[in-house]
Design a protein around this motif. Structure first.
Motif, short mmCIF file in Angstrom:
data_model
loop_
_atom_site.label_atom_id
_atom_site.label_comp_id
_atom_site.label_asym_id
_atom_site.label_seq_id
_atom_site.Cartn_x
_atom_site.Cartn_y
_atom_site.Cartn_z
N ALA A 12 0.81 -1.23 0.00
CA ALA A 12 0.00 0.00 0.00
C ALA A 12 0.84 1.27 0.00
N SER A 13 2.16 1.13 -0.13
CA SER A 13 2.99 2.34 0.02
C SER A 13 3.08 3.18 -1.25
N ARG A 14 2.73 2.60 -2.40
CA ARG A 14 2.79 3.37 -3.64
C ARG A 14 1.95 2.64 -4.70
N LEU A 34 0.15 -2.18 4.41
CA LEU A 34 1.34 -2.97 4.75
C LEU A 34 2.32 -2.91 3.57
N ALA A 35 3.58 -2.69 3.86
CA ALA A 35 4.66 -2.77 2.85
C ALA A 35 5.97 -2.76 3.63
N ARG A 36 7.09 -2.84 2.90
CA ARG A 36 8.38 -2.79 3.62
C ARG A 36 8.61 -1.42 4.22
N SER A 37 8.25 -0.38 3.45
CA SER A 37 8.47 0.97 3.99
C SER A 37 7.18 1.78 3.88
N ALA A 38 7.01 2.70 4.81
CA ALA A 38 5.81 3.53 4.84
C ALA A 38 5.83 4.46 3.62
N ALA A 78 0.53 -6.64 -2.91
CA ALA A 78 1.99 -6.53 -2.99
C ALA A 78 2.50 -7.50 -4.04
N GLY A 79 3.39 -7.02 -4.88
CA GLY A 79 3.87 -7.89 -5.93
C GLY A 79 5.23 -7.47 -6.42
N LEU A 80 5.86 -8.38 -7.08
CA LEU A 80 7.22 -8.15 -7.57
C LEU A 80 7.40 -8.99 -8.82
N SER A 128 -3.85 -10.29 -9.54
CA SER A 128 -3.12 -11.17 -10.46
C SER A 128 -2.49 -10.30 -11.54
N SER A 129 -2.45 -10.76 -12.75
CA SER A 129 -1.88 -9.97 -13.85
C SER A 129 -2.29 -10.59 -15.17
N ARG A 130 -2.30 -9.76 -16.18
CA ARG A 130 -2.49 -10.23 -17.55
C ARG A 130 -1.39 -11.23 -17.91
N ALA A 140 8.66 -16.71 -13.76
CA ALA A 140 8.31 -16.80 -12.34
C ALA A 140 7.05 -16.00 -12.04
N TYR A 141 6.97 -14.82 -12.63
CA TYR A 141 5.83 -13.93 -12.37
C TYR A 141 4.54 -14.54 -12.91
N ALA A 142 4.59 -15.08 -14.13
CA ALA A 142 3.39 -15.68 -14.72
C ALA A 142 2.95 -16.87 -13.89
N ALA A 170 -6.96 -8.74 -12.78
CA ALA A 170 -5.73 -8.93 -13.56
C ALA A 170 -5.46 -7.65 -14.34
N PRO A 171 -4.61 -6.78 -13.77
CA PRO A 171 -4.34 -5.51 -14.47
C PRO A 171 -3.52 -5.73 -15.73
N GLY A 172 -3.70 -4.80 -16.64
CA GLY A 172 -2.81 -4.73 -17.81
C GLY A 172 -1.76 -3.69 -17.52
N PRO A 173 -1.13 -3.11 -18.51
CA PRO A 173 -0.02 -2.19 -18.21
C PRO A 173 -0.49 -0.92 -17.49
N ILE A 174 0.01 -0.76 -16.26
CA ILE A 174 -0.32 0.41 -15.44
C ILE A 174 1.01 1.13 -15.16
N THR A 176 3.27 2.33 -13.27
CA THR A 176 3.78 2.46 -11.90
C THR A 176 5.29 2.18 -11.90
N ALA A 177 5.89 2.29 -10.70
CA ALA A 177 7.32 2.00 -10.55
C ALA A 177 7.63 0.58 -11.03
N LEU A 178 6.75 -0.36 -10.65
CA LEU A 178 6.96 -1.76 -11.02
C LEU A 178 6.97 -1.91 -12.54
#
Ligand code: NAP
Length: 241
Positions: A12-14, A34-38, A78-80, A128-130, A140-142, A170-174, A176-178
């Motif tokens: 939820a941090s970004r 919740l995230a690693r950093s506020a 949260a995802g990576l 999830s994701s497209r 790994a992500y798929a 399942a978002p498509g291209p958004i 964001t930083a990711l």
């Protein structure tokens, strides 16, 4: 608000998670992030810091969250991802991506299940994701994002009797930083991608926050086990009807 919830949002941090936190707050829900950093700026609710890659830290933080809050809704956001070919995907990379995207959501749901059941109207939304449909450089992500669809359908069957709905977005291209860190593109390449998207633009975090807000609302109370592709139409032609 006729149906205020207490919603735990991971990541939820970004990006999408922060946009959702702000939207859920505006909708009258109580927000727990919740995230690693506020987040850098203000956050519209309580915020807990934990690394979801670490199973023990995740468990301890969830115990604290559940002791301090009566959570009735969870958004596993949260995802990576990484940008490796099948040949280059390392076991460490696979383990880390599965830990954050797949293992942590199970821990979140298991920890909060007693209060979700008590509420008799719990909601779980898995992001999830497209890429679950298949995407180069995303082994790994798929796998992880397909796993979330498997959870969604399984949990919908198991938890429906408690009034709990479980759905996936399942978002498509958004943009964001990711997205930008894993899709380094020239201006020309960005334009080419935009031209492949039926709605002719990249999405923004609020384009995903809105559909999640719908899944948290009373209007979605008879909907469970579903995957909603929110991708400007990019998955059309790839996803089965
Ligand atoms: P983002 O801007 O990178 O945000 C990711 C969030 O997850 C951040 O709050 C980050 O906070 C948190 N996070 C990452 N690793 C974590 C860890 N180990 N422990 C705890 N929190 C962690 O990404 P986004 O684009 O908003 O993505 C949100 C979700 O949408 C992800 O599940 C992603 O896979 C999915 N998605 C995105 C797109 C897209 O195009 N953007 C498309 C399809 C699906 P910290 O770094 O502070 O921990």
């Amino acid at each position: 608000m006729e149906n205020p919830r207490t919603v735990l949002i991971t990541g939820a941090s970004r990006g999408i998670g922060l946009a959702l936190a702000e939207r859920a707050d505006r909708d009258g829900h109580t927000v727990i992030g919740l995230a690693r950093s506020a987040p850098e700026g203000a956050f519209p609710g309580k915020f807990y810091c934990a690394d979801l890659a670490d199973a023990r830290t995740t468990a301890e933080t969830l115990t604290q969250i559940c002791a301090e809050n009566e959570v009735d809704s969870i958004v596993n956001n949260a995802g990576l991802t990484t940008n490796s070919t099948v040949q280059d995907t390392s076991i460490e990379e696979l383990d880390r991506i599965l830990a954050i995207n797949v293992r942590a959501p199970l821990q979140c749901v298991q920890a909060c299940l007693p209060s979700l059941i008590r509420s008799q109207r719990g909601a779980v939304i898995n992001i999830s994701s497209r890429a679950a449909l298949g995407m180069p450089r995303r082994s790994a992500y798929a796998a992880a994002k397909s796993g979330l669809i498997g959870y969604t359908r399984t949990w919908a069957l198991e938890l429906g009797k408690h009034g709990i709905t479980v759905n996936a977005i399942a978002p498509g291209p958004i943009g964001t930083a990711l997205f930008h860190s894993n899709n380094p593109m020239t201006e020309e390449e960005t334009l080419a991608l935009q031209n492949r998207i039926p709605l002719r633009r990249l999405g923004e975090p609020n384009d995903i926050a809105g559909p999640i807000a719908f899944l948290l609302s009373n209007d979605a109370r008879f909907m469970t086990g579903q995957v909603l592709y929110v991708c400007g139409g990019l998955s059309i032609g790839a996803a089965p009807i």
